[in-house]
Write an enzyme that holds these catalytic residues in place. Structure first.
Site, PDB file in Angstrom:
ATOM      1  N   ALA A  66      63.918  22.971   6.736  1.00  9.28           N
ATOM      2  CA  ALA A  66      64.864  24.086   6.725  1.00  9.28           C
ATOM      3  C   ALA A  66      64.772  24.769   8.082  1.00  9.28           C
ATOM      4  CB  ALA A  66      64.503  25.052   5.609  1.00  9.28           C
ATOM      5  N   GLY A 111      61.924  20.569   4.227  1.00 12.23           N
ATOM      6  CA  GLY A 111      63.211  20.263   3.604  1.00 12.23           C
ATOM      7  C   GLY A 111      63.714  18.870   3.946  1.00 12.23           C
ATOM      8  N   GLU A 114      61.950  16.685   1.514  1.00 13.25           N
ATOM      9  CA  GLU A 114      62.577  16.949   0.209  1.00 13.25           C
ATOM     10  C   GLU A 114      63.937  16.258   0.118  1.00 13.25           C
ATOM     11  OE1 GLU A 114      61.984  21.244   0.800  1.00 13.25           O
ATOM     12  OE2 GLU A 114      61.121  21.286  -1.216  1.00 13.25           O
ATOM     13  N   GLU A 134      55.097  23.416   4.759  1.00 14.62           N
ATOM     14  CA  GLU A 134      55.431  24.818   4.463  1.00 14.62           C
ATOM     15  C   GLU A 134      54.199  25.714   4.428  1.00 14.62           C
ATOM     16  OE1 GLU A 134      56.678  22.166   2.887  1.00 14.62           O
ATOM     17  OE2 GLU A 134      58.843  22.433   2.637  1.00 14.62           O
TER      18      GLU A 134
HETATM   19  N1  COA Z   1      63.752  24.996  12.277  1.00  9.51           N
HETATM   20  C1  COA Z   1      64.258  25.484  13.427  1.00  9.51           C
HETATM   21  N2  COA Z   1      64.036  24.943  14.626  1.00  9.51           N
HETATM   22  C2  COA Z   1      63.251  23.844  14.672  1.00  9.51           C
HETATM   23  C3  COA Z   1      62.688  23.279  13.526  1.00  9.51           C
HETATM   24  C4  COA Z   1      62.966  23.911  12.274  1.00  9.51           C
HETATM   25  N3  COA Z   1      62.498  23.429  11.129  1.00  9.51           N
HETATM   26  N4  COA Z   1      61.950  22.200  13.888  1.00  9.51           N
HETATM   27  C5  COA Z   1      62.077  22.097  15.216  1.00  9.51           C
HETATM   28  N5  COA Z   1      62.855  23.093  15.694  1.00  9.51           N
HETATM   29  C6  COA Z   1      63.237  23.337  17.080  1.00  9.51           C
HETATM   30  C7  COA Z   1      62.089  23.873  17.892  1.00  9.51           C
HETATM   31  O1  COA Z   1      61.957  25.280  17.714  1.00  9.51           O
HETATM   32  C8  COA Z   1      62.499  23.493  19.287  1.00  9.51           C
HETATM   33  O2  COA Z   1      63.466  24.413  19.746  1.00  9.51           O
HETATM   34  P1  COA Z   1      63.439  24.919  21.282  1.00  9.51           P
HETATM   35  O3  COA Z   1      63.738  23.685  22.099  1.00  9.51           O
HETATM   36  O4  COA Z   1      64.527  25.948  21.338  1.00  9.51           O
HETATM   37  O5  COA Z   1      62.065  25.457  21.524  1.00  9.51           O
HETATM   38  C9  COA Z   1      63.203  22.157  19.086  1.00  9.51           C
HETATM   39  O6  COA Z   1      63.541  22.095  17.704  1.00  9.51           O
HETATM   40  C10 COA Z   1      62.317  20.963  19.399  1.00  9.51           C
HETATM   41  O7  COA Z   1      61.127  21.102  18.668  1.00  9.51           O
HETATM   42  P2  COA Z   1      59.644  21.109  19.322  1.00  9.51           P
HETATM   43  O8  COA Z   1      58.745  21.855  18.393  1.00  9.51           O
HETATM   44  O9  COA Z   1      59.716  21.556  20.731  1.00  9.51           O
HETATM   45  O10 COA Z   1      59.338  19.540  19.290  1.00  9.51           O
HETATM   46  P3  COA Z   1      57.895  18.852  19.213  1.00  9.51           P
HETATM   47  O11 COA Z   1      58.130  17.427  19.472  1.00  9.51           O
HETATM   48  O12 COA Z   1      56.923  19.583  20.050  1.00  9.51           O
HETATM   49  O13 COA Z   1      57.435  19.046  17.673  1.00  9.51           O
HETATM   50  C11 COA Z   1      57.724  19.067  15.280  1.00  9.51           C
HETATM   51  C12 COA Z   1      58.150  18.455  16.635  1.00  9.51           C
HETATM   52  C13 COA Z   1      58.659  18.498  14.203  1.00  9.51           C
HETATM   53  C14 COA Z   1      56.288  18.688  14.943  1.00  9.51           C
HETATM   54  C15 COA Z   1      57.859  20.609  15.363  1.00  9.51           C
HETATM   55  O14 COA Z   1      59.150  20.931  15.855  1.00  9.51           O
HETATM   56  C16 COA Z   1      57.692  21.304  14.033  1.00  9.51           C
HETATM   57  O15 COA Z   1      56.568  21.474  13.591  1.00  9.51           O
HETATM   58  N6  COA Z   1      58.806  21.761  13.429  1.00  9.51           N
HETATM   59  C17 COA Z   1      58.768  22.512  12.216  1.00  9.51           C
HETATM   60  C18 COA Z   1      58.489  21.612  11.036  1.00  9.51           C
HETATM   61  C19 COA Z   1      58.369  22.449   9.777  1.00  9.51           C
HETATM   62  O16 COA Z   1      57.489  23.256   9.609  1.00  9.51           O
HETATM   63  N7  COA Z   1      59.318  22.217   8.859  1.00  9.51           N
HETATM   64  C20 COA Z   1      59.315  22.852   7.587  1.00  9.51           C
HETATM   65  C21 COA Z   1      60.172  24.037   7.561  1.00  9.51           C
HETATM   66  S1  COA Z   1      60.194  24.690   5.914  1.00  9.51           S
END
Ligand code: COA
Length: 260
Positions: A66, A111, A114, A134
């Site tokens: 999400a 999400g 999911e 989460e």
């Molecule tokens: N919601 C909003 N933005 C998100 C996102 C999410 N779930 N997942 C990634 N992004 C955004 C990041 O904020 C980043 O934005 P920016 O370029 O403006 O800083 C962009 O996507 C790229 O992500 P980044 O974190 O820089 O890539 P990474 O390769 O270092 O890491 C992940 C990848 C997937 C491990 C990391 O983005 C992450 O942990 N995301 C969240 C996952 C999560 O907790 N999901 C559950 C939500 S309920």
């Protein structure tokens, strides 16, 4: 259908739906969820479409969860409504009556995991990473992940993933039964399309009844589920496709199913 955050391609009887917000790793915001619900409903009622492939734009991510920008400012009542809306969209996918193949081309987190679990079959690139992180945000899954994960891989394994928030590899997800197949990343979409085309050639009504028998039957006491299966078995005998399938076998030819 016009969408801001989704694209849909049609290849014969297969629709390829791509979540398209690569700048945020295809995170699901309210608009994307709404568009996904609309697309699935449209494809459900489109008789020309018999199978769907769902994937994420770019090479890095299926869906990274999400949208955390929205989660960060949610209220208690708004959070509840958000979860219910997400659950409704995923339920639509699970109950669309056509096979939906998740082609997990990268991160399937929160999400995103999911969403993949609401699909009928999960195929993952060997580079994919899955998980329910989460807990690391101080929240819990809200799109029925606690329920689908426990049903898919068992309570003990689900609890470990849900409580640790750890990401796992595609290979580990395969070992746990969370994904059906792992493929080299370069082959994922071709294999997903191939499987979708194979399923699209099967008898559509029988496909629908198998999906109903499994999804609805699992929620029933087993004697009632057996009777439900028997009823669907009887009902499918009224179809032209049953006559075509059995005749084709006896005549040693390939059946041509029409969904009637
Ligand atoms: N919601 C909003 N933005 C998100 C996102 C999410 N779930 N997942 C990634 N992004 C955004 C990041 O904020 C980043 O934005 P920016 O370029 O403006 O800083 C962009 O996507 C790229 O992500 P980044 O974190 O820089 O890539 P990474 O390769 O270092 O890491 C992940 C990848 C997937 C491990 C990391 O983005 C992450 O942990 N995301 C969240 C996952 C999560 O907790 N999901 C559950 C939500 S309920």
């Amino acid at each position: 259908m016009s969408f801001e955050n989704l694209s849909i391609e049609r290849e014969g009887a297969v629709a390829i739906v791509t979540v398209n917000r690569p700048a945020v790793l295809n995170a699901l915001n309210t608009r994307t969820l709404e568009e996904l619900g609309r697309a699935i409903l449209e494809l459900k009622h489109d008789e020309a479409i018999r199978a769907v492939v769902l994937t994420g734009a770019g090479e890095k991510s299926f869906v990274a969860g999400a949208d955390i920008n929205e989660l960060a400012v949610q209220s208690p009542t708004g959070g509840r409504e958000h979860a219910i809306r997400g659950q409704q969209v995923l339920d639509l996918i699970e109950h669309m009556g056509k096979p939906v193949i998740a082609a997990i081309n990268g991160y399937a987190l929160g999400g995103g995991c999911e969403l993949a679990m609401a699909c009928t079959i999960r195929m993952a690139a060997d580079t994919a990473r899955l998980g329910q992180p989460e807990i690391n945000l101080g929240i819990i899954p809200g799109y029925a992940g606690t329920q689908r994960l426990a049903r898919l891989i068992g309570k003990g394994r689900a609890l470990e993933l849900l409580l640790s928030g750890d990401q796992i590899s595609a290979q580990e997800a395969h070992r746990l039964g969370l994904v059906n197949r792992v493929l080299p990343a370069a082959e994922l979409m071709a294999e997903a399309r191939k499987l979708a085309a194979t399923l699209a050639a099967k008898a559509p009504i029988a496909i629908r009844y198998i999906l109903d028998a499994v999804h609805q039957g699992l929620e029933m006491p087993s004697a009632q589920a057996h009777t439900f299966e028997a009823t669907l078995f009887g009902l499918v005998a009224s179809t032209e496709d049953m006559r075509e399938g059995t005749a084709a076998f006896l005549e040693k030819r390939k059946p041509a199913f029409k969904g009637r």
